[in-house]
Design a protein around this motif. Structure first.
Motif, mmCIF file in Angstrom:
data_model
loop_
_atom_site.group_PDB
_atom_site.id
_atom_site.type_symbol
_atom_site.label_atom_id
_atom_site.label_comp_id
_atom_site.label_asym_id
_atom_site.label_seq_id
_atom_site.Cartn_x
_atom_site.Cartn_y
_atom_site.Cartn_z
ATOM 1 N N SER A 159 0.871 -1.168 0.000
ATOM 2 C CA SER A 159 0.000 0.000 0.000
ATOM 3 C C SER A 159 0.913 1.224 0.000
ATOM 4 C CB SER A 159 -0.903 -0.024 1.230
ATOM 5 O OG SER A 159 -0.174 0.425 2.339
ATOM 6 N N PRO A 160 0.382 2.372 -0.430
ATOM 7 C CA PRO A 160 1.229 3.563 -0.544
ATOM 8 C C PRO A 160 1.910 3.940 0.775
ATOM 9 C CG PRO A 160 -0.840 3.886 -1.688
ATOM 10 C CD PRO A 160 -0.967 2.587 -0.960
ATOM 11 N N THR A 161 1.413 3.432 1.915
ATOM 12 C CA THR A 161 2.034 3.821 3.184
ATOM 13 C C THR A 161 3.100 2.831 3.641
ATOM 14 O OG1 THR A 161 0.224 2.668 4.254
ATOM 15 C CG2 THR A 161 0.027 5.074 4.100
ATOM 16 N N ASP A 162 3.274 1.728 2.884
ATOM 17 C CA ASP A 162 4.194 0.665 3.315
ATOM 18 C C ASP A 162 5.665 0.943 3.025
ATOM 19 O OD1 ASP A 162 2.245 -0.914 4.225
ATOM 20 O OD2 ASP A 162 2.203 -2.315 2.557
ATOM 21 N N HIS A 163 5.960 1.974 2.286
ATOM 22 C CA HIS A 163 7.337 2.139 1.816
ATOM 23 C C HIS A 163 7.691 3.627 1.787
ATOM 24 C CE1 HIS A 163 5.664 3.756 -1.874
ATOM 25 N NE2 HIS A 163 4.765 2.811 -1.780
ATOM 26 N N ASN A 164 8.968 3.901 1.677
ATOM 27 C CA ASN A 164 9.411 5.288 1.513
ATOM 28 C C ASN A 164 9.843 5.509 0.075
ATOM 29 O OD1 ASN A 164 8.871 6.046 4.084
ATOM 30 N ND2 ASN A 164 10.931 5.594 4.850
ATOM 31 N N GLU A 482 10.344 16.649 6.239
ATOM 32 C CA GLU A 482 10.134 15.201 6.087
ATOM 33 C C GLU A 482 9.079 14.861 5.048
ATOM 34 O OE1 GLU A 482 10.268 12.354 9.159
ATOM 35 O OE2 GLU A 482 11.581 13.583 10.392
ATOM 36 N N GLU A 483 8.347 15.884 4.583
ATOM 37 C CA GLU A 483 7.396 15.624 3.488
ATOM 38 C C GLU A 483 8.129 15.166 2.222
ATOM 39 O OE1 GLU A 483 5.231 19.218 3.046
ATOM 40 O OE2 GLU A 483 4.392 19.026 5.062
ATOM 41 N N GLY A 486 10.774 9.864 0.229
ATOM 42 C CA GLY A 486 10.211 9.119 -0.895
ATOM 43 C C GLY A 486 10.282 9.878 -2.207
#
Ligand code: SAM
Ligand code: SF4
Length: 514
Positions: A159-164, A482-483, A486
């Motif tokens: 999912s889009p939140t699983d990785h950087n 930090e935005e 990724g």
């Protein structure tokens, strides 16, 4: 014990990228079944240590953790303690005998069974075991095809939140090289290659979830070769197949004129580069110095999204030692390979591994390693003291005769030479603009944040230093929000240490990988 939907799992991973990916896949599988994850061992219902056997030091850490877990089990008898990965495969039942607090052991080839093993351990309160044992080196294509482990890679949930922005993708499992010092061929079994379609599909799904950097994983990635004519199909889908012997690589284009369709590593790189352009950085580790054909270098040279970075462990600079290590190349052949890399990719960054203190290593042998390192100008090297591993050829055949004090001295000396070379390479970057994939807060900023959490520092004192990597795998630190994690951003390098560059972000966000 509570049902899986209320169980908390703590996972700690030791060792290489392959282990990190394994842990991620196991975690994804458990998450799909309702398990939750915690970074606090004290509240976990299930503790899994994903272990490494490559050196004794890595194993010692796990012995420490498992020893500590005895007290946790006394407090909470329902806790499930699992040892998974290479150490479980190598030590097998001996681990259970030594540590009665262990509830399950599971080798790297059986990781798809973890949910069942946990359930059985909870239900029966009996130790559970899933190891390949003597089958680890089974060699038929069909056996590999029936391998459920492939399902673990295929069922990967992203999912889009699983990785950087960055993910690993396995292309090959296991190893057929049998370097005399190494446990990997025994713990991870034979080389098994996944079909290009499955790899492509996984990369597409990762890209759809927002991943912009993929690192292809294998112990010797350049030996990737998929023979479509020999592939077993299940429901029309090509299944993983056992890799060919070394003879397949003597032929310059690795096709052996079989008349069958072959996907070589160069073909795979080209395919991924062309078909998944959303992946702005394509990397791969680890390469084997022998059989690294010009075909791969040519694809790299014409594919801007393939990173100019090669991790190609030389291991040693002396031909006598390389022969004893069963590496099957000479120092001269390694240098010839590096020269070819520089011809095709003048801006490539190279990294290596070295072992010091291998049995019989003389001062002259060690000097040859120092010369090779200087000559090849690696941007960094991982330097290890030889660690005799049970089950390997080297432990049976060669006496571990280099005293520990000499191993230490050579280790320090080689590190110092590497540090000098790394500083020279880093200095060359000063003033340049580089593209950096932002990985997260820098170690310094993270440390400060922990101190704020503990009440030792004030919030406003926290540094906003970020850390990321260039396409050539150089580490860069700079100030930013930090935005940006990724994303790929342009940074002007202002100063350099051997392993870290420091810079300032240039205002315009980058549009291409670098
Ligand atoms: N497949 C990769 C290759 O051949 O380049 C490396 C895989 S191995 C897990 C990572 C590194 O550990 C090796 O490159 C080697 O330098 C080191 N290593 C492996 N066995 C070792 C041993 N018995 N003692 C010390 N270092 C070892
Ligand atoms: Fe170990 Fe050699 Fe295989 Fe690398 S190539 S995993 S060092 S046996």
């Amino acid at each position: 014990m509570s049902p899986s939907s209320q169980r908390h799992v703590f996972v700690e991973t030791f060792g290489c990228q392959m282990n990190k990916l394994d842990s991620e896949l196991v975690a994804g599988q458990l998450r799909g079944l309702g398990y939750r994850f915690t970074d606090r061992r004290e509240i976990a219902d299930v503790i899994l240590y994903n272990t490494c056997s490559v050196r004794q030091q890595a194993e010692d850490k796990v012995h420490g953790r498992v020893g500590d877990a005895k007290a946790l089990k006394r407090e909470r008898p329902n806790l499930v303690l699992g040892v998974i990965g290479c150490m479980a495969e190598r030590d097998g039942a001996a681990l259970l005998e030594k540590y009665p607090q262990i509830d399950l052991i599971c080798g790297p080839g059986e990781l798809d069974k973890i949910p069942v093993l946990i359930d059985n351990a909870v239900r029966t309160r009996q130790p559970q075991t899933a190891l390949q044992g003597h089958q680890a080196r089974r060699s038929s294509t069909l056996a590999a095809a029936a391998d459920n482990l492939e399902m673990l890679d295929l069922s990967r949930s992203v999912s889009p939140t699983d990785h950087n922005g960055s993910a690993y993708v396995r292309i090959t499992r296991g190893c057929n090289k049998f370097c005399s010092y190494c446990v990997v061929p025994f713990t991870r079994g034979p080389e098994v290659h996944r079909s290009p379609d499955q790899i492509l599909d996984e990369c597409r799904r990762l890209a759809d979830a927002g991943v912009i950097e993929v690192t292809l994983l294998g112990q010797t990635v350049n030996h990737y070769r998929f023979d479509h004519g020999a592939a077993v199909r299940l429901a029309g889908v090509e299944q993983p197949q056992v890799g060919p012997g070394g003879a397949a690589f003597r032929d310059p284009d690795h096709r052996l004129n079989t008349g069958r369709r072959i996907t070589t590593f160069a073909d795979l790189l080209h395919l991924l580069h062309e078909q998944v352009p959303q992946i702005r950085r394509l990397r791969f580790v680890t390469s084997y110095p022998r059989d690294f054909g010009d075909d791969i270098l040519q694809v790299m040279a014409r594919s801007p999204r393939i990173c100019r970075y090669l991790h190609v462990p030389a291991q040693h600079g002396s031909d006598v030692v390389l022969r004893r290590m069963n590496r099957d190349y000479t120092a001269g052949a390694y240098i010839e390979f590096v020269d070819r890399v520089r011809d095709h990719l003048p801006d490539a960054m190279l990294a290596s591994d070295f072992i010091v203190g291998f049995p019989g290593e003389t001062d002259a042998d060690f000097a040859a390693t120092c010369d090779l390192l200087r000559r090849c100008r690696f941007k960094n090297s991982f330097i290890f003291k030889y660690s005799p591993r049970p089950g390997t050829v080297a432990i049976d055949k060669f006496e571990d005769d280099v005293p520990e004090s000499v191993k230490k001295r050579r280790n320090v000396e080689l590190l110092a030479i590497q540090s000098q070379v790394s500083q020279e390479i880093a200095d060359e970057q000063v003033g340049r603009r580089v593209e950096v994939l932002v990985e997260g807060a820098s170690p310094h900023a993270r440390k400060q944040r922990r101190q704020v959490e503990l009440g030792w520092d004030r919030e406003e004192e926290v540094d906003s230093q970020l850390s990321g990597r260039t396409g050539g795998d150089l580490i860069v630190m700079f100030q930013g929000s930090e935005e940006l994690v990724g994303q790929i951003v342009p940074v002007r390098i202002q100063s350099a240490q051997p392993l870290t560059l420091f810079g300032e972000m240039i205002a315009v966000p980058a549009t291409a990988g670098g």
